[in-house]
Design a protein around this motif. Structure first.
Motif, short mmCIF file in Angstrom:
data_model
loop_
_atom_site.label_atom_id
_atom_site.label_comp_id
_atom_site.label_asym_id
_atom_site.label_seq_id
_atom_site.Cartn_x
_atom_site.Cartn_y
_atom_site.Cartn_z
N SER A 34 -5.92 5.14 -5.00
CA SER A 34 -6.51 4.75 -3.48
C SER A 34 -7.85 4.44 -3.35
O SER A 34 -8.40 4.28 -2.27
CB SER A 34 -5.82 5.98 -2.73
OG SER A 34 -6.51 7.27 -3.30
N GLY B 292 0.68 -1.03 0.10
CA GLY B 292 0.00 -0.22 -0.10
C GLY B 292 0.97 1.17 0.23
O GLY B 292 1.96 1.10 0.18
N SER B 293 0.41 2.29 -0.32
CA SER B 293 1.18 3.77 -0.53
C SER B 293 1.55 4.25 0.96
O SER B 293 2.65 4.68 1.04
CB SER B 293 0.26 4.64 -1.06
OG SER B 293 -0.97 4.88 -0.28
N SER B 294 1.02 3.52 2.07
CA SER B 294 1.43 3.57 3.35
C SER B 294 2.18 2.55 4.19
O SER B 294 2.12 2.46 5.49
CB SER B 294 0.23 4.09 4.27
OG SER B 294 -0.18 5.34 3.66
N SER B 295 2.28 1.35 3.51
CA SER B 295 3.02 0.27 3.97
C SER B 295 4.27 -0.27 3.13
O SER B 295 4.57 0.25 2.16
CB SER B 295 1.86 -0.86 3.97
OG SER B 295 1.94 -1.60 2.62
N GLN C 117 -5.45 2.86 0.46
CA GLN C 117 -3.97 3.22 -0.22
C GLN C 117 -4.09 2.71 -1.69
O GLN C 117 -4.87 1.68 -2.01
CB GLN C 117 -3.07 2.31 0.94
CG GLN C 117 -3.26 2.66 2.24
CD GLN C 117 -2.17 1.90 2.83
OE1 GLN C 117 -0.91 1.71 2.81
NE2 GLN C 117 -2.64 1.47 4.05
N SER C 118 -3.32 3.44 -2.38
CA SER C 118 -2.78 2.99 -4.03
C SER C 118 -2.13 1.41 -3.42
O SER C 118 -1.31 1.38 -2.69
CB SER C 118 -2.07 3.97 -4.41
OG SER C 118 -1.05 4.32 -3.86
N LEU D 207 -5.84 -2.67 3.67
CA LEU D 207 -5.03 -1.55 2.56
C LEU D 207 -6.16 -0.72 2.29
O LEU D 207 -5.75 -0.10 0.94
CB LEU D 207 -4.17 -2.56 1.66
CG LEU D 207 -3.18 -3.05 2.24
CD1 LEU D 207 -2.39 -3.98 1.00
CD2 LEU D 207 -2.14 -2.29 2.87
#
Length: 253
Positions: free
Chosen positions: A239, A192-195, A217-218, A214
């Protein structure tokens, strides 16, 4: 006749990679097997199946498909692999000068242990249960079953690898399909864009899963095929992605 069956496969990745690379690689040598067909000329009965695919026309496989016997299917590890097949050694039923057909493995032809004789999908037999249109390209319809030779080949697909996302926020499943090159996927990671990168596990066939939420998130993916080639697909799904949708990786093996 090929039927649907779920498979849950636990994966220890290092040994899994080694096994898949050894037994799933492209092989220029011809091997002996037999072939039958299931369904009719429409191919309706060949849709879906034990690899997790859906509408094979929409997903780019069409009727160029086969269900594999236990020995070839390998608990779903061969899903997505491609084969070249020709009818041999049966002048009564093989069509003269028919050449070869090329198919993708999309289903499982289950064994019948109560019928040890005459069941061509029982182990250790190597067998292809083709769509009827593919079978009748190399053999006469009334043959029913014919001897063939086959070899594993690279898959040639149009467009990018596709990613079908299903599940719910706490259980995401991903089906990569239209995979070129070796065709059979042995590992998938999602990010994900934050993982960071998250290792997915095989649920069944070519369906991969994670319990990480996720949503919002993108999404990016790393896909590894049985020849150990890996491609990274960045920003495949924006996202606002939704469950039940398919996203284009825009490149292929």
């Amino acid at each position: 006749m090929a039927t649907f069956k779920n498979f849950t496969i636990s994966v220890i990745f290092l040994s899994f990679f080694a096994t898949a690379a050894a037994s799933g690689r492209v092989d220029p040598s011809w091997h002996d097997a037999h072939a039958t067909f299931y369904g009719d000329m429409s191919g309706a009965e060949t849709m879906k199946g034990a690899c997790g695919y859906g509408d094979l026309f929409k997903q780019g496989y069409g009727l160029q498909t086969a269900a594999l016997s236990t020995a070839l299917f390998r608990d779903g590890l061969t899903c997505g692999a491609c084969f070249e097949i020709m009818c041999v050694n049966d002048p009564q039923w093989c069509i003269p000068n028919a050449g070869t057909i090329k198919i993708t493995a999309t289903n499982f032809c289950p064994p019948n242990n109560s019928k040890p004789e005459g069941n061509w999908c029982n182990p250790p037999l190597q067998h292809f249960d083709l769509s009827m249109p593919m079978f009748t390209k190399i053999a006469k319809y009334k043959a029913g079953i014919v001897p063939v030779k086959y070899r594993r080949i690279l898959c040639s697909k149009q467009g990018g690898v596709k990613f079908e996302i299903k599940g719910n926020p706490n259980w995401i499943t991903v089906l990569p399909y239209n995979v070129g090159g070796a065709g059979d996927v042995i590992n998938v990671k999602i990010k994900g864009s934050s993982s960071g990168w998250i290792q997915m596990s095989r649920n069944w066939g070519q369906v991969w899963q994670t319990g990480t939420n996720l949503v919002g998130q993108s999404l990016s993916f790393q896909v590894t095929t049985s020849d150990l080639n890996t491609l990274e697909f960045d920003g495949v799904a924006a996202s606002n992605w939704q469950f039940g949708q398919t996203y284009d990786g825009k490149k292929n093996f």
